[in-house]
Design an enzyme around this catalytic site. Structure first.
Site, PDB file in Angstrom:
ATOM      1  N   HIS A 166       0.871  -1.185   0.000  1.00 39.79           N
ATOM      2  CA  HIS A 166       0.000   0.000   0.000  1.00 39.79           C
ATOM      3  C   HIS A 166       0.910   1.237   0.000  1.00 39.79           C
ATOM      4  O   HIS A 166       2.032   1.184   0.505  1.00 39.79           O
ATOM      5  CB  HIS A 166      -0.824  -0.062   1.290  1.00 39.79           C
ATOM      6  N   ASP A 205       3.111  -4.414   8.044  1.00 37.53           N
ATOM      7  CA  ASP A 205       1.945  -3.548   7.899  1.00 37.53           C
ATOM      8  C   ASP A 205       0.720  -4.447   8.091  1.00 37.53           C
ATOM      9  O   ASP A 205       0.348  -5.216   7.212  1.00 37.53           O
ATOM     10  CB  ASP A 205       1.944  -2.914   6.499  1.00 37.53           C
ATOM     11  N   GLN A 229      -4.416  -4.628   6.996  1.00 41.74           N
ATOM     12  CA  GLN A 229      -5.403  -5.611   6.548  1.00 41.74           C
ATOM     13  C   GLN A 229      -5.330  -6.892   7.365  1.00 41.74           C
ATOM     14  O   GLN A 229      -6.348  -7.542   7.600  1.00 41.74           O
ATOM     15  CB  GLN A 229      -5.185  -5.952   5.065  1.00 41.74           C
ATOM     16  N   LYS A 281     -10.373  -0.296  10.681  1.00 39.90           N
ATOM     17  CA  LYS A 281     -10.631  -1.441   9.809  1.00 39.90           C
ATOM     18  C   LYS A 281     -11.000  -2.683  10.621  1.00 39.90           C
ATOM     19  O   LYS A 281     -11.220  -3.756  10.065  1.00 39.90           O
ATOM     20  CB  LYS A 281      -9.395  -1.744   8.958  1.00 39.90           C
ATOM     21  N   CYS A 310      -5.024   2.744  -3.417  1.00 41.77           N
ATOM     22  CA  CYS A 310      -3.764   3.210  -2.819  1.00 41.77           C
ATOM     23  C   CYS A 310      -2.609   2.257  -3.120  1.00 41.77           C
ATOM     24  O   CYS A 310      -1.721   2.061  -2.287  1.00 41.77           O
ATOM     25  CB  CYS A 310      -3.886   3.433  -1.318  1.00 41.77           C
TER      26      CYS A 310
END
Lengths: 131, 411
Positions: B125, B202, B205, B228, B368
């Site tokens: 991302h 990261d 998600q 999220k 993104c």
């Protein structure tokens, strides 16, 4: 929703008029819509202040591409002076559909490119007209 | 389809799912961008403002003590959720993006020199690319990208050749936000540590959708966002190994991050507050703590099992649609609840607008991840993403919507 996708818009999207580029354009300008990545370039042939030919190239959603297609059809034969006076209402009238703020940017990208080219500016100072 | 979650019961917890859009029941398939919130999260923040709000770590009065206890309690629950050794390793930020920027700005500036390498993957991302590009430009470091194939699988043989003594940090998402590919982060971490590089995961998600255990992964940093994972916007987390965080200089200067201040200088507060300058997002932290409790009660293995079922169903149904091209892993075992595709020559923005008219929310664009789209030869794509409240019937509604779009575009 059917309103948003009138046959005429789909037709211009799938069979764009004046699509491509000109070999020796008198005016050429292009720009992106950074939000959605739509891209439009417009080339103009100008003779004695009259637009004698116009082409557009680019990619994006049906609204952005159809409005470019309709605009090029509309301006051939008109004077640059008239082209400079085209307002967003004219484009929205040609499209003939109600648009929210996000799709408005798609609809007006071609006009923005055209007017920046017609004024010979690197950035058209009419951003408020997009809103 | 049998589900490991009681989805009907879960849906009753999310007030927004009762909404109608364009006079049709909402089908929300954009949770990868931001999830919806259960009433317990909304109520907890409301209750805090109505009964216990005051600034944290400041006053000796009752409200300040209550606010501080709620704020620090949330930190402890979030630490447990990712199996942090200590809640001191849990730094509150605004979101995963800010967490990554924090590491790039503080650890990066203190440790990277000209010629050092930062290793990312091609499917990151923007938030796990741009902070590193900014850092690299400043210190003269080099950003390299481990290739992924069309399904988003990491080229692990390239990983081995790209990992060298020059590599100082590896940044990788545990799950791709575009393709849904679940990345082999334990393996990457092990190999990166083999050359002495640190690893930042990261988890924007991954953390909302997969069981995440920082000690089992063995990573050095984990970044994620609250919004999220059923929490509010404006709150995110940076988890880092304590010894690394201790050695890092602060990020922002101001109140709460200091021990003492004189006109000549200041001494930093201890962890985690060293990295939390100014009044934090107290209500949002409390909301995220409740969100984490909510997910823990469901059980993250059950959350993953439910999403595996729904993505498997979605991939099957989508594959039936003529002119539809799926992007990302075919194997639902290696894919999160993210279905990305293109349909005929219909631009994703047109598709999203047509689906919106049917009450269906999907994401259209480059999500993104412009470099990945360019690599895959796409200008844009459409993405339907699922979560704990997603139903197979909603996949069916999506399919109906796609046929409607096809009929409008007469293909």
């Amino acid at each position: 929703m059917e309103d948003l996708y009138r046959d005429q818009i789909i037709d211009h999207y799938q069979n764009p008029r004046n699509h491509g580029t000109l070999e020796h354009p008198d005016i050429s300008y292009e720009e992106d819509n950074p939000v959605c990545g739509d891209h439009i370039r417009i080339d103009l042939k100008v003779d004695n202040g009259i637009v004698t030919d116009a082409r557009f190239a680019g990619h994006g959603c049906s609204i952005s591409q159809a409005s470019a297609s309709m605009l090029t059809e509309d301006i051939i034969g008109k004077s640059l002076e008239v082209v400079r006076q085209i307002g967003k209402e004219h484009v929205l009238e040609m499209l003939g559909i109600p648009l929210g703020p996000v799709r408005m940017k798609c609809a007006l990208l071609a006009l923005k490119v055209l007017k920046a080219g017609a004024y010979g500016l690197q950035g058209w100072p009419g951003d408020e007209e997009e809103e | 389809m049998t589900s490991t979650l009681d989805v009907a019961k879960i849906r009753a917890d999310f007030p927004i799912l009762n909404r109608r859009v364009h006079d049709k029941p909402l089908v929300f398939l954009d949770s990868a961008a931001s999830s919806q919130k259960p009433a317990v999260v909304i109520d907890a923040m409301d209750h805090y403002y109505r009964t216990s709000h005051a600034n944290v770590h400041r006053g000796v009065h009752t409200l300040s003590e209550e606010a501080t206890a709620l704020y620090e309690g949330a930190r402890r629950r979030i630490g447990k959720f990712i199996n942090a050794r200590s809640s001191r390793e849990v730094i509150f930020t605004r979101n995963a993006t800010e967490s990554i920027n924090l590491v790039a700005f503080t650890w990066g500036r203190a440790n990277l020199r000209s010629g050092d390498e930062i290793l990312l993957t091609e499917s990151e991302h923007h938030s796990n690319i741009v902070p590193w590009q900014m850092l690299a430009k400043e210190v003269g470091a080099i950003v390299r990208y481990i290739p992924v194939d069309a399904q988003g699988y990491l080229d692990t043989s390239a990983l081995d050749s790209m990992l060298t003594v020059k590599t100082k940090i590896v940044g990788i998402a545990s799950m791709s936000n575009v393709l849904g590919t679940i990345m082999p982060i334990e393996e990457v971490t092990q190999r990166a540590h083999g050359v002495g590089a640190l690893v930042l995961i990261d988890g924007a998600q991954g953390v909302p959708h997969l069981p995440t255990d920082v000690q089992a992964i063995g990573c050095d940093f984990l970044a994620f966002s609250g919004h999220k994972m059923c929490g509010p916007t404006g709150i995110g987390v940076l988890w880092g190994r304590r010894e690394l965080l201790e050695a890092m200089p602060p990020f922002l200067g101001g109140g709460d991050m200091i021990r003492t201040v004189t006109y000549e200088g200041a001494e930093w507060n201890e962890l985690p507050w060293k990295f939390e300058a100014g009044t934090p997002a107290i209500a949002e932290s409390i909301g995220l703590g409740v969100a984490v409790d909510y997910l823990s009660a469901l059980g993250m293995p059950a959350v993953r099992a439910h999403e595996r079922e729904i993505i498997a169903y979605a991939l099957d149904r989508l594959a039936e649609v003529p002119g539809l091209t799926l992007i990302g892993p075919d194997d639902p075992d290696r894919r999160g609840g993210v279905a990305t595709f293109t349909l005929d020559d219909i631009h994703p923005h047109d598709l999203a607008a047509i689906l919106d008219g049917e009450g269906i929310a999907i994401r259209a664009g480059h999500h993104c991840a412009m470099p990945l789209h360019r690599k895959l030869g796409l200008m844009a794509s459409s993405r339907a993403s699922f979560y704990i409240y997603s139903l197979p019937e909603e996949v069916d509604r999506l399919i109906e919507g796609l046929y409607k779009a096809k009929s409008i575009f007469k293909r």
